[in-house]
Design an enzyme around this catalytic site. Sequence first.
Site, short mmCIF file in Angstrom:
data_model
loop_
_atom_site.label_atom_id
_atom_site.label_comp_id
_atom_site.label_asym_id
_atom_site.label_seq_id
_atom_site.Cartn_x
_atom_site.Cartn_y
_atom_site.Cartn_z
N HIS A 34 0.83 -1.22 0.00
CA HIS A 34 0.00 0.00 0.00
C HIS A 34 0.86 1.27 0.00
CE1 HIS A 34 0.14 0.27 4.56
NE2 HIS A 34 0.11 1.55 4.25
N ASP B 243 -5.13 -7.54 1.77
CA ASP B 243 -4.60 -8.89 1.60
C ASP B 243 -3.26 -8.78 0.87
OD1 ASP B 243 -4.58 -11.64 1.70
OD2 ASP B 243 -6.05 -11.93 0.08
N SER C 198 3.99 2.39 8.46
CA SER C 198 3.66 1.39 7.44
C SER C 198 4.88 0.93 6.67
CB SER C 198 2.66 1.96 6.45
OG SER C 198 1.39 1.91 7.01
N GLY C 199 4.91 -0.36 6.36
CA GLY C 199 6.00 -0.95 5.59
C GLY C 199 7.19 -1.33 6.44
C1 4AZ Z 1 -1.16 3.87 8.68
O1 4AZ Z 1 -2.05 4.65 8.37
C2 4AZ Z 1 -1.34 2.99 9.86
N1 4AZ Z 1 -2.22 1.06 14.35
C3 4AZ Z 1 -0.33 2.11 10.21
C4 4AZ Z 1 -0.50 1.28 11.31
C5 4AZ Z 1 -1.66 1.33 12.04
C6 4AZ Z 1 -2.67 2.21 11.70
C7 4AZ Z 1 -2.50 3.03 10.60
C8 4AZ Z 1 -1.80 0.41 13.20
O2 4AZ Z 1 -0.11 3.82 8.03
#
Ligand code: 4AZ
Length: 386
Positions: free
Chosen positions: A172, A219, A317-318
Amino acid sequence: MPPSQWCDGVSHCPNGEDETRCVRLFGPNFILEVYSPVSKSWYPVCQDDWNDDYGKIACKDMGYSVDTYYYSRGVAAEVSFKSYMKVNTSAGNTDLYKKLYSSDSCASGNVVSLRCIECGMSIKSMNIMNRIVGGSGAVLGQWPWQVSLHVQGTHVCGGSIITRQWIVTAAHCVEGRFSDPYSWRVYAGILNQDEMLLRNGYRVQQIISHPDYDTDSKDNDVALMKLETPLSFTDTVRPVCLPNPGMMFQPDQQCWISGWGAEYQGGKTSNNLNYAMVPLIEHSRCNSVYIYNGMILPTMICAGYLAGGIDSCQGDSGGPLVTNKNSVWWLVGDTSWGTGCASRNRPGVYGNMTVFTDWIYKNMQVKYLGVFNNFKCPKSETLFYL
Ligand code: 4AZ
């Protein structure tokens, strides 16, 4: 093609696909196993007559480059091993796999433990204080596999170093307008975002997103970035180990997350790298009605606290979810999603790396990439495998 012809040392498919996944490393001790097309099962390799040259061939076949080869070492065979693969030294100068034959005995009683890269080492022991939400500030060298991925001078996502050239991140992170490799810069071995802005960063040559990634359900939320120039490993820039098949993680295994994500829901990117300990949460529990109610797919793994307070958040993220087992750090997951951050009954959700490793090795194998390097995408350079 009949399975009896897989891994027989003869390439039948146009790009040798039938000969590319015939070796694997099993369990936390990296036991080398070879696939036998005859018995359709995996055998450990007896240490007798094995040497580093064979080790390097096996590593190359898994997609590692020879310059990071670490070692082959004999370890006591488990009693459960009934058959072995052995090297036939009199077979002459032929393909490694043609030299192997199965045998019920192994004179040394030792099987090959193979390390293709010195991964999962951190020079810093933990100073457990308990930002991420509710975490602590990291020190240099503590999470040496953690990278910050930038677009136009801004931190967008985290990632994990697995080899000198390959970074694991979330699919993503590289969707849509982020799918062009030329817009990314990768920063390794730097704790502060301010400092990154003064540096050049590594350029990205290629982005490979998982072909079955689904935007809505998240997924298969995993992607690979290939760097234009390989990283130099130092005390502060090192790879993490990919989990091997046959590794058991406890239902509540202690894991660590790290990243420059927001320190509270709706907050901005943190200047410093933060980390926190989060226990894994069992699949069935995380899928229960009062938690994620069936949204946790087999490609996902939950970690965190049902009471809330400590969690990954936007910008993490990642990045890595790691655990320490047998004195080695393993990449258990990549930060993927969650409802908000650190809220009660809404733990963090991570890509389940164990189910992605086959796909990762397949894509690291040069054979495959050679095919695709000749293939020019008209617009986006992101390659989706069919
Ligand atoms: C995000 O938006 C995100 N609490 C990453 C992790 C989590 C929530 C949002 C987990 O990148």
